[in-house]
Design a protein around this motif. Sequence first.
Motif, mmCIF file in Angstrom:
data_model
loop_
_atom_site.group_PDB
_atom_site.id
_atom_site.type_symbol
_atom_site.label_atom_id
_atom_site.label_comp_id
_atom_site.label_asym_id
_atom_site.label_seq_id
_atom_site.Cartn_x
_atom_site.Cartn_y
_atom_site.Cartn_z
ATOM 1 N N GLU A 177 92.978 77.898 178.157
ATOM 2 C CA GLU A 177 94.215 77.801 178.929
ATOM 3 C C GLU A 177 95.415 77.571 178.019
ATOM 4 O OE1 GLU A 177 94.620 78.423 182.085
ATOM 5 O OE2 GLU A 177 92.490 78.737 182.439
ATOM 6 N N LEU A 178 95.205 76.863 176.909
ATOM 7 C CA LEU A 178 96.292 76.636 175.958
ATOM 8 C C LEU A 178 96.721 77.945 175.303
ATOM 9 C CD1 LEU A 178 98.204 74.992 174.219
ATOM 10 C CD2 LEU A 178 96.247 74.362 172.760
ATOM 11 N N GLY A 179 95.744 78.759 174.904
ATOM 12 C CA GLY A 179 96.070 80.041 174.277
ATOM 13 C C GLY A 179 96.851 79.889 172.989
ATOM 14 N N ALA A 180 96.453 78.931 172.168
ATOM 15 C CA ALA A 180 97.173 78.682 170.917
ATOM 16 C C ALA A 180 97.157 79.910 170.019
ATOM 17 C CB ALA A 180 96.551 77.488 170.193
ATOM 18 N N VAL A 181 98.247 80.065 169.282
ATOM 19 C CA VAL A 181 98.403 81.166 168.340
ATOM 20 C C VAL A 181 98.430 80.593 166.935
ATOM 21 C CG1 VAL A 181 100.038 82.905 167.514
ATOM 22 C CG2 VAL A 181 99.574 82.688 169.952
ATOM 23 N N SER A 182 97.796 81.300 166.002
ATOM 24 C CA SER A 182 97.778 80.835 164.616
ATOM 25 C C SER A 182 98.455 81.852 163.710
ATOM 26 C CB SER A 182 96.340 80.588 164.146
ATOM 27 O OG SER A 182 95.579 81.773 164.236
ATOM 28 N N ARG A 183 98.805 81.376 162.529
ATOM 29 C CA ARG A 183 99.514 82.210 161.555
ATOM 30 C C ARG A 183 98.529 82.752 160.545
ATOM 31 N NH1 ARG A 183 102.591 85.378 159.988
ATOM 32 N NH2 ARG A 183 104.699 85.113 159.205
ATOM 33 N N LEU A 184 98.705 84.018 160.197
ATOM 34 C CA LEU A 184 97.943 84.642 159.129
ATOM 35 C C LEU A 184 98.927 84.914 157.992
ATOM 36 C CD1 LEU A 184 95.792 87.033 161.348
ATOM 37 C CD2 LEU A 184 95.183 84.762 160.506
ATOM 38 N N ALA A 185 98.845 86.038 157.339
ATOM 39 C CA ALA A 185 99.789 86.374 156.273
ATOM 40 C C ALA A 185 100.748 87.445 156.759
ATOM 41 C CB ALA A 185 99.040 86.851 155.030
#
Length: 202
Positions: A177-185
């Motif tokens: 439900e949070l649907g967190a997004v992460s960083r790549l390059a």
Amino acid sequence: MKKLRPEELTQKENYKLLIGSVIPRPIALVTTQSDSGLLNIAPFSFFNIVSSNPPILSIAVQRVNGEPKDTARNILQNKEAVVHIVDTDNVEDANQTAALLGPDESEMDRTEFETVNSVEVSVPGLKQSKVRFEAVLKEYVVIKNGDQPVSDLLLLEIKYYHFDEAIYDNGYIIKDELGAVSRLAGNDYAEIGKTFTIERPQ
């Protein structure tokens, strides 16, 4: 194996290797205020948890030509910030806040974000965030390369939690439900994809 010594590489080469290898990285979207009350919003992926007792987050803010960025300067001056988790619903606006603006400009003008009052700090939060942490400066470390300051490491103690009820379940966070997004390059981001479980050894 490719073998390299960091001191034989440029800053840009080290940076590219690190952000391409240390993935995925959570993204902190941080609101701060200047002495004049101008709201600053900026995303940082050199970010993580340091402690749960007390609850402390770490954010490293890279300097520009040896000078602190607005976020670090505001936190050092006023000792407060609100840290938000970037998710699939707010990532487009969060990306807009990465633009390099002058100290007298607010990133709010580039986004659809709306502010909400905080409880324990004077800095407002962002309504379009499922998680936000009201925090105060706990400790501060200047990272140097020789005598040159290159980064400000900020340890922020959480004083108040805000969780959208859709992601909160009796003391636990519902990751889907949070649907967190992460960083790549580069310009790449990632959502939480395949997950698996491994029992810890006793």
